[in-house]
Design an enzyme around this catalytic site. Structure first.
Site, mmCIF file in Angstrom:
data_model
loop_
_atom_site.group_PDB
_atom_site.id
_atom_site.type_symbol
_atom_site.label_atom_id
_atom_site.label_comp_id
_atom_site.label_asym_id
_atom_site.label_seq_id
_atom_site.Cartn_x
_atom_site.Cartn_y
_atom_site.Cartn_z
ATOM 1 N N TYR A 187 0.576 -0.913 0.124
ATOM 2 C CA TYR A 187 0.022 0.014 0.117
ATOM 3 C C TYR A 187 1.363 1.551 -0.015
ATOM 4 O O TYR A 187 0.531 2.671 -1.029
ATOM 5 C CB TYR A 187 -1.085 -0.265 1.313
ATOM 6 N N LYS A 191 1.083 4.277 -3.324
ATOM 7 C CA LYS A 191 0.747 5.353 -2.696
ATOM 8 C C LYS A 191 1.981 6.728 -2.630
ATOM 9 O O LYS A 191 1.875 7.303 -3.905
ATOM 10 C CB LYS A 191 0.483 5.517 -1.691
#
Length: 242
Positions: A150, A154
């Site tokens: 994640y 990002k």
């Protein structure tokens, strides 16, 4: 702002995505509420219409290139799109040594590659002006243990926005990145308990967590700010202070 202005919002079926859709509809835009769950997309669109806005619900799995193509084929028939908010994301948790390749690839497919494909499709249909807002995360700058995929996705999304701003500025397209702080939502509650939310509030200079509506205000600002591109807007109450 003309009612003909059309904006696509991915992940519009819940949380921050729903709030962004509501804010943009209130601003007079026609909002395409896009979600991997078609019923949630239509539920958001219906709520916007009942509130007097213009909205269309649509299914799209941004992690599937074929689904992205199908969405933009449908949009091409409906008319030009002036704005795109890439908000769709998945947020699984797991230690780096335990993340399998399939899970790693799925997180990057949705959180990074999907946003890239949506940006490409948007730019290819644009005619002289338009704006993209990519929704990243504070973990792009200050990652936490338990979410390597994640955080990596990002962080990639932040630099993707900077590069696209450079390349597409001459085309009249603006690309910016929105970085929300921790917001209580269905997705975040799956990874953060009440004590975690309380702890985050205590380290926030403004003394509380943001609401989805406050994050949506940031997205609306970036879509409307006609001479702002390649920027990162953090809506976290002052935690990161970039």
């Amino acid at each position: 702002m003309s009612p003909a202005d059309t904006v696509v919002v991915t992940g519009a079926g819940k949380g921050i995505g729903t709030a962004i859709a509501h804010r943009l509809a209130a601003d007079g835009r026609h909002v395409w509420c896009v979600d991997v769950l078609a019923d949630r997309a239509e539920e958001t669109a219906r709520a916007l219409r009942e509130a007097g806005g213009e909205a269309t619900g649509a299914h799209c799995d941004v992690g599937d290139p074929g689904s992205v193509t199908a969405l933009w084929d449908r949009l091409a028939v409906a008319g030009p799109v002036s704005g795109l908010v890439n908000n769709a994301a998945v947020f699984p948790r797991g230690a780096a040594l335990e993340i399998g390749l399939a899970e790693w690839q799925q997180v990057l497919a949705v959180n990074l590659t999907g946003a890239f494909l949506m940006c490409q499709a948007f730019a290819r249909q644009a005619s002289g002006s338009g704006a993209v807002v990519n929704v990243a995360s504070g973990q792009a700058f200050r990652p936490l243990a338990g979410g390597a995929h994640y955080a990596a996705a990002k962080a990639g999304l932040v630099n993707l926005g900077r590069v696209l701003a450079l390349e597409w500025g001459p085309l009249g397209l603006r690309v910016n990145t929105l970085v929300p702080g921790l917001v209580p939502s269905d997705q975040s509650r799956a990874a953060v308990d009440d004590a975690g939310f309380a702890a985050q509030a205590t380290i926030t200079p403004l003394g509380r967590l943001a609401t989805p509506a406050e994050v949506a205000e940031g997205a609306a600002t970036l879509l409307s700010a006609s001479f702002v591109t390649g920027q990162v807007l953090v809506v976290d109450g002052g935690v990161l202070r970039l």
